[in-house]
Design an enzyme around this catalytic site. Structure first.
Site: not given
Length: 430
Positions: A68, A141-142, A264, A269, A276
């Site tokens: 406890h 839009t879309h 890597s 990149k 993200e």
């Protein structure tokens, strides 16, 4: 929460060391109240105040023979006190008088830390909106080019979304900043309500007006709902930045340190990893909200089903949300914006983004609306297929247009109204 997504100003509030220090603080305050009621002598109160906060290891050792945590904590804490003084610790209280009152104090302080990060993000977004109020870009839009807007208006919309979250968080802070010291089933059977008032006043908390044995768990659900909505608002911002950083778009770029390496395998990149990460954390916040909503319904005056959930969900959500809000502020503060690229993208569709104004000009000149729509739509379809400018495909249909009909400023005449709204809302004391 794992250290990777923890910042010390928030995670430090949720360590076992901080928890036991908070528990000691509540117990001392309760003894102070009992002293004012004449139950505890000044000498015993002075002794109680000298008690040392037990270490997590000491509590764990006591828990081996008690199973406890609160009883283990009390044993470890009072072991540093003489028996005559120690007998008054936890007098008339039940376990969750201690746990929930200390938790309310921790949640209130956590809200303050999270609110500071959210306000920083709101400020960064408002500053970016002001800086780029006249930076024209294409609205989508879309996912498809629609009409011109400004990057400032994009940022202003996000700033007001965060502002609404700040307001929700402040309301939720009020909801969770409560305690209860009312005995085993909330009837104050063996403790004077004055003790509760004294302790909660000292901690800056309200009291649960109709106690059971615990603070009502809908309060925690309200807080994590506000936290999850803030997370979703930040996700919306981060998702927009991810989309705008795509190679074929490249209208913005999130800040990067000199140590940045995107892949890597591929040295070229430049991935939107910060954005993200912000999106991913929003998923955790939504998932934890679901778990805490399950804690609202407890058996009768209380069961223990909520305990294991909130030991994980409350600290993890607040620590992750603070990391997310702080990270979002850093991204916006250091965001690179490429107006030339925005202008190039604006012109990429050979005048198609001006189709609505051309159509309305025809209507205003007397053409029936359906005919005007079909005429411009047919010309636009040919522009899509051939890459020839809309004014040329319209000319083939006997419609002459003027250069000013392809000026993005025609869409932006009222942007001062929108800016005034943003500034009015964000200038209000909130």
């Amino acid at each position: 929460m794992i250290p990777r997504y923890s910042l010390p100003e928030m995670s430090g509030l949720w360590t076992d060391e901080a928890k036991y220090a908070s528990w000691v603080h509540v117990e001392v305050l309760a003894c102070e109240a009992q002293a004012r009621l004449g139950k505890v002598t000044d000498a015993d109160l002075a002794t109680i105040r000298t008690g040392r906060v037990p270490t997590p290891e000491e509590v764990q050792e006591q828990e081996r023979t008690r199973d406890h945590e609160i009883l283990a904590f009390l044993a470890a804490y009072t072991a540093t006190l003489p028996d005559d003084a120690a007998r008054w610790v936890h007098y008339g209280m039940t376990s969750y008088d201690l746990v929930d009152t200390a938790l309310g104090h921790t949640l209130a302080r956590s809200c303050d830390v999270l609110l500071a990060a959210a306000v920083r993000l709101r400020t960064a977004l408002a500053a970016k909106a002001t800086e780029h109020w006249d930076t024209v870009c294409v609205a989508r839009t879309h996912g498809i080019h629609a009409e011109p807007t400004t990057f400032g208006q994009k940022m202003a919309g996000f700033a007001l979304g965060v502002d609404r979250s700040v307001r929700r968080l402040r309301a939720a802070r009020t909801a969770v900043a409560v305690g209860t010291i009312s005995g085993p089933v909330g009837t104050y059977a063996r403790i004077d309500p004055f003790v509760e008032s004294y302790v909660c006043d000292a901690l800056g908390l309200g009291v649960e007006p109709v106690p059971t044995q615990v603070v009502a768990r809908d309060r925690h659900a309200e807080l994590l709902s506000a936290v999850a909505v803030l997370g979703a608002v930040i996700e919306q911002i981060a998702l927009e930045l991810r989309l705008l950083q795509r190679t074929e778009v490249r209208e913005v770029e999130e800040p990067r340190s000199s140590a940045y390496q995107g892949s890597s395998a591929m040295p070229h990149k430049r991935n939107p990893t910060s954005s993200e990460r912000l999106c991913g954390l929003a998923r955790i916040l939504r998932a934890n909200l679901g778990a805490v909503l399950e804690d609202v319904a407890l058996w009768h005056e209380r069961d223990l089903a909520h305990s294991s959930v909130e030991r994980i969900a409350l600290p993890d959500s607040l620590i992750a949300a603070h990391y997310q809000a702080t990270g979002a502020a850093e991204v916006i503060e250091g965001l690179r914006v490429f107006p030339d690229r925005m202008r190039a993208n604006l012109e990429q569709t050979d005048g198609l983004i001006h189709s609505s104004t051309v159509m309305l000009d025809l209507v205003a000149a007397g053409t029936e609306r359906e005919k005007a729509y079909r005429t411009v739509q047919d010309a636009a379809t040919e522009t899509w297929e051939t890459g020839r400018h809309l004014r040329e495909t319209l000319r083939e249909r006997g419609i002459e247009t003027r250069p000013e009909q392809y000026d993005p400023e025609r869409f932006l005449r009222s942007r001062a109204v929108i800016r005034e709204r943003m500034e009015t809302l964000l200038d209000v004391e909130n």
